[in-house]
Design an enzyme around this catalytic site. Structure first.
Site, short mmCIF file in Angstrom:
data_model
loop_
_atom_site.label_atom_id
_atom_site.label_comp_id
_atom_site.label_asym_id
_atom_site.label_seq_id
_atom_site.Cartn_x
_atom_site.Cartn_y
_atom_site.Cartn_z
N LYS A 65 1.41 -0.82 0.18
CA LYS A 65 0.19 -0.38 0.13
C LYS A 65 0.96 1.22 0.01
O LYS A 65 0.59 2.24 -0.98
CB LYS A 65 -1.08 0.23 1.43
N ARG A 125 -1.14 -8.64 13.48
CA ARG A 125 -1.31 -7.83 12.83
C ARG A 125 -2.27 -8.03 11.83
O ARG A 125 -3.00 -7.76 11.38
CB ARG A 125 -0.35 -7.51 11.59
P1 AMP Z 1 0.16 0.83 8.93
O1 AMP Z 1 1.61 1.48 8.87
O2 AMP Z 1 -0.49 1.83 7.98
O3 AMP Z 1 0.41 -0.77 8.74
O4 AMP Z 1 0.05 1.22 11.02
C1 AMP Z 1 1.18 0.47 11.33
C2 AMP Z 1 0.04 0.49 13.08
O5 AMP Z 1 -0.61 2.04 13.45
C3 AMP Z 1 -0.63 -0.35 13.28
O6 AMP Z 1 -0.60 -1.37 13.01
C4 AMP Z 1 -1.94 0.23 14.04
O7 AMP Z 1 -1.52 -0.50 15.12
C5 AMP Z 1 -1.29 2.04 14.21
N1 AMP Z 1 -2.54 2.03 12.59
C6 AMP Z 1 -2.44 3.15 11.72
N2 AMP Z 1 -3.20 3.59 11.39
C7 AMP Z 1 -4.32 2.78 11.90
C8 AMP Z 1 -5.37 3.37 11.98
N3 AMP Z 1 -6.33 3.86 11.03
N4 AMP Z 1 -6.44 2.90 13.14
C9 AMP Z 1 -5.48 1.92 14.17
N5 AMP Z 1 -4.47 2.08 14.22
C10 AMP Z 1 -3.76 2.12 13.43
#
Ligand code: AMP
Length: 205
Positions: free
Chosen positions: A13, A163
């Protein structure tokens, strides 16, 4: 153009979001990057979010929503934006729908069994958000700003499994949610970076 890019953790993504934003001059809003920046800066929000992120859990909706609203209200989002990693559950999608209209929700379809390996080799720059793989950055330096690349705390094997589970339970149902709204575009995310990007551009036309 108000866009969302969805997909499991490790689906690519962030990489695709950066390409779309460059091609269409859109701000790239990654809630994960915003949260990691808050942690790196030692903010109160970062302190509250860190334990959830390290455990592979979702950060509570009220924290992420406040962060998102604040970002979306900035002037550079007036003509559109791309959301990466938001919404992550139905409550966030409903809250988003009350603030803006989403034109297209891109969904990267991937083989969940292959994503754990992708995440194990992922390297990120905490300064500018650039993401690559260990193989593509043998010197361990960010190609964009020169900072040292690191392994995300939540890319460790034991956290990755959680995750992927959180994704399947909370986020995957949003594919149907946006399908019902008539804005969903499914993209085969198991192709090369360039092929995925071409498929996205064709879907956006
Ligand atoms: P990502 O970089 O999008 O994979 O996000 C890493 C981590 O940040 C996730 O595993 C969540 O712990 C937190 N996170 C990111 N975006 C969100 C969201 N929209 N809602 C809740 N937690 C989020």
């Amino acid at each position: 153009m108000n866009l969302i890019i969805m997909g499991a953790p490790g689906s690519g993504k962030g990489t695709q979001a950066a390409l779309i934003c460059k091609a269409h001059s859109l701000p790239h809003i990654s809630t994960g990057d915003l949260l990691r920046k808050n942690i790196a800066d030692g903010t109160e929000l970062g302190k509250q979010a860190k334990s959830f992120m390290d455990a592979g859990k979702l950060v509570p909706d009220e924290l992420v929503l406040a962060l998102l609203k604040d970002r979306i209200e900035q002037a550079d989002c007036k003509n559109g934006f791309l959301l990466d990693g938001f919404p992550r559950n139905k409550a966030q999608a409903d809250a988003l729908g009350k603030i803006v209209t989403i034109d297209t929700a891109l969904n990267l379809e991937t083989d969940l069994n292959k994503l754990a390996d992708r995440m194990a080799s992922r390297r990120v720059c905490l300064k500018c958000g650039y993401t690559t793989s260990a193989q593509d950055a043998p010197d361990g330096k960010c190609k964009v700003c020169g900072d040292t690349l690191v392994i995300r705390d939540d890319d460790k094997r034991e956290v990755v499994e959680n995750r992927l589970k959180v994704y399947a339970e909370n986020t995957a149902p949003l594919v149907q949610y946006y399908k019902e709204k008539g804005v969903l575009k499914n993209i085969d995310g198991m192709q090369t970076i360039e092929q995925v990007n071409n498929a996205i551009e064709a879907a956006l036309k």
